[in-house]
Design a protein around this motif. Structure first.
Motif, short mmCIF file in Angstrom:
data_model
loop_
_atom_site.label_atom_id
_atom_site.label_comp_id
_atom_site.label_asym_id
_atom_site.label_seq_id
_atom_site.Cartn_x
_atom_site.Cartn_y
_atom_site.Cartn_z
N ILE A 15 0.76 -1.10 -0.24
CA ILE A 15 0.09 -0.01 -0.01
C ILE A 15 0.88 1.23 -0.06
O ILE A 15 0.70 2.18 -0.71
N GLY A 16 1.86 1.09 0.99
CA GLY A 16 2.88 2.39 0.75
C GLY A 16 3.55 2.63 -0.46
O GLY A 16 3.41 3.85 -0.91
N LEU A 17 3.75 1.44 -1.18
CA LEU A 17 4.25 1.85 -2.65
C LEU A 17 3.24 2.59 -3.48
O LEU A 17 3.67 3.37 -4.34
N GLU A 18 1.91 2.11 -3.24
CA GLU A 18 0.89 2.71 -4.48
C GLU A 18 0.84 4.14 -3.77
O GLU A 18 0.67 5.17 -4.76
N LEU A 19 1.04 4.51 -2.72
CA LEU A 19 0.70 5.95 -2.29
C LEU A 19 2.03 6.61 -2.52
O LEU A 19 1.84 7.85 -2.95
N THR A 23 2.88 10.56 -4.84
CA THR A 23 3.26 11.59 -3.66
C THR A 23 4.92 11.72 -3.52
O THR A 23 5.50 12.12 -4.24
N CYS A 24 5.38 10.69 -2.67
CA CYS A 24 6.55 11.15 -1.99
C CYS A 24 7.44 10.55 -3.09
O CYS A 24 8.75 11.37 -3.29
N GLY A 25 7.32 9.76 -4.08
CA GLY A 25 8.16 9.31 -4.80
C GLY A 25 8.55 10.63 -5.95
O GLY A 25 9.68 10.24 -6.66
N THR A 26 7.53 11.48 -6.16
CA THR A 26 7.88 12.41 -7.04
C THR A 26 9.16 13.27 -6.87
O THR A 26 10.07 13.47 -7.76
N CYS A 27 9.65 13.23 -5.61
CA CYS A 27 10.64 14.16 -5.07
C CYS A 27 11.71 13.24 -4.60
O CYS A 27 13.00 13.50 -4.64
N HIS A 28 11.37 12.20 -3.86
CA HIS A 28 12.37 11.27 -3.18
C HIS A 28 12.89 10.10 -3.86
O HIS A 28 13.89 9.49 -3.77
N ASP A 113 -3.02 10.61 7.01
CA ASP A 113 -3.05 10.27 8.46
C ASP A 113 -2.18 9.30 8.93
O ASP A 113 -1.36 8.90 8.12
N SER A 114 -2.38 9.03 10.26
CA SER A 114 -1.31 8.10 10.71
C SER A 114 -1.12 6.48 9.84
O SER A 114 -0.19 6.12 9.68
N GLU A 115 -2.50 6.04 9.62
CA GLU A 115 -2.37 4.96 8.65
C GLU A 115 -1.47 5.01 7.36
O GLU A 115 -0.80 4.02 6.89
N MET A 116 -2.00 6.06 6.69
CA MET A 116 -1.06 6.28 5.37
C MET A 116 0.24 6.47 5.52
O MET A 116 1.06 6.02 4.87
N ALA A 117 0.56 7.25 6.54
CA ALA A 117 2.08 7.43 6.94
C ALA A 117 2.72 6.12 7.30
O ALA A 117 3.83 6.13 6.98
N ALA A 118 2.07 5.27 8.00
CA ALA A 118 2.66 3.97 8.38
C ALA A 118 2.98 3.04 7.17
O ALA A 118 3.98 2.37 7.04
N HIS A 119 1.79 3.05 6.15
CA HIS A 119 2.28 2.39 5.13
C HIS A 119 3.42 3.02 4.20
O HIS A 119 4.35 2.06 3.83
#
Length: 248
Positions: A15-19, A23-28, A113-119
Motif C-alpha cells: 500500500i505504501g508503494l502505491e501511495l 506523492t513521495c516518489g515524485t521528489c524522493h 493520516d497515521s495509517e497512510m504514513a505508516a504504510h
C-alpha cells in the motif's frame, strides 16, 4: 496524524508503494534513493549513461527507520497546520516543499493520516539504502579530526560522539528514533545541522529534537566541522538486509 493507529494494525509496504507513486516518489524517488525512474521502475539515464537524480534538496529515504519517518511526518504536518502548537510541543519543523503533501488533501482527496504514513514508512524502510562504494579514509589532519569527532566526540567542548546515537556505521536506532544517516546527501545533512544550529534565529525552521539534543550539539560545532561531518557521513557504510526488493 493525531489519529491513533488501530489495534493490531500492520503497515503494508505494498500500500505504501502505491501511495508513494503519486506523492513521495515524485521528489524522493519511488524507491527512496533519489533516482528518477520510468513507470516500469527502470532508472532514467542522462547523456552520460548515468542514473538521473532528484538531487540533495530531497533526502534519501531508502532503508530509513519507519519510526523516524512517522515521527518526522507528524512533526511536519502539525508544524505547517498549527505552528504554535508544534513549537509548544517541541516538534516544530518546517520544510516548504513538504507543505502540500502534509497539510492539504492530496492522496485520493484525503489528508495524510497515521495509517497512510505508516504504510509509506513501511515501503521506504524496506528499500536498500544508498551507500558509498567504499569507505573514505582520512587523508589529512582536518579529515582525521572529523573522523574522531564522529566516533569519539570532543569532551572539552561537551560534544558527544555522533556514533553514540547514530551508531559507528551510521545505522541509527529505530526504536529511539535516531535516524539512519549513512549515505545521506552531504548537502542535505549540512542543511539540517545548520537548521539546528540556527534554531534561536527569528526565522528558525527546526527545533524538533527532544531535550535540545541536536540543537545544543550543532551550536558547539564550527561551520567547517558541520560541513566536514556532512561529507564524512555520506561516505559511511552499513550492511543491512533488504526486506523487500526495491524494483517491484
Amino acid at each position: 496524524m493525531d489519529n491513533p493507529l488501530p489495534a493490531n494494525f500492520v503497515p503494508s509496504a505494498e500500500i505504501g508503494l502505491e501511495l508513494a507513486r503519486t506523492t513521495c516518489g515524485t521528489c524522493h524517488g519511488l524507491q527512496g534513493d533519489g533516482i528518477i525512474r520510468d513507470k516500469e521502475g527502470n532508472p532514467r539515464l542522462n547523456k552520460a549513461g548515468e542514473p538521473m537524480s532528484m538531487g540533495p534538496t530531497f533526502p534519501r529515504l531508502a532503508g530509513q527507520h519507519p519510526e523516524y519517518i512517522l515521527q518526522q511526518l507528524r512533526s511536519l504536518q502539525i508544524s505547517h497546520m498549527d505552528p504554535e502548537r508544534a513549537k509548544k510541543e517541541g516538534i516544530y519543523r518546517v520544510e516548504v516543499q513538504m507543505m502540500p503533501y502534509v497539510s492539504m488533501p492530496m492522496m485520493g482527496g484525503k489528508m495524510l493520516d497515521s495509517e497512510m504514513a505508516a504504510h509509506i514508512a513501511a515501503w521506504f524502510s524496506s528499500q536498500k539504502p544508498v551507500l558509498a562504494d567504499a569507505a573514505k579514509t582520512p587523508s589529512n589532519e582536518f579529515e582525521t579530526r572529523i573522523d574522531y569527532l564522529y566516533r569519539g566526540g570532543d569532551v572539552n567542548r561537551n560534544i558527544p560522539a555522533c556514533s553514540s546515537c547514530h551508531s559507528p556505521s551510521g545505522m541509527g536506532n529505530g526504536p529511539a528514533k535516531y535516524p539512519m544517516i549513512a549515505g545521506q546527501y552531504a548537502q542535505y545533512t549540512e542543511k539540517q545541522l545548520f537548521a539546528f544550529k540556527n534554531s534561536r534565529a527569528e526565522k528558525a525552521v527546526r527545533s524538533n529534537d527532544p531535550e535540545r539534543m541536536m540543537r545544543d550539539i550543532a551550536e558547539r560545532l564550527t561551520d567547517e566541522e558541520i560541513k566536514g561531518l556532512a561529507k564524512y557521513i555520506e561516505t559511511l557504510q552499513i550492511k543491512r538486509p533488504t526486506i523487500r526488493q526495491a524494483n517491484n
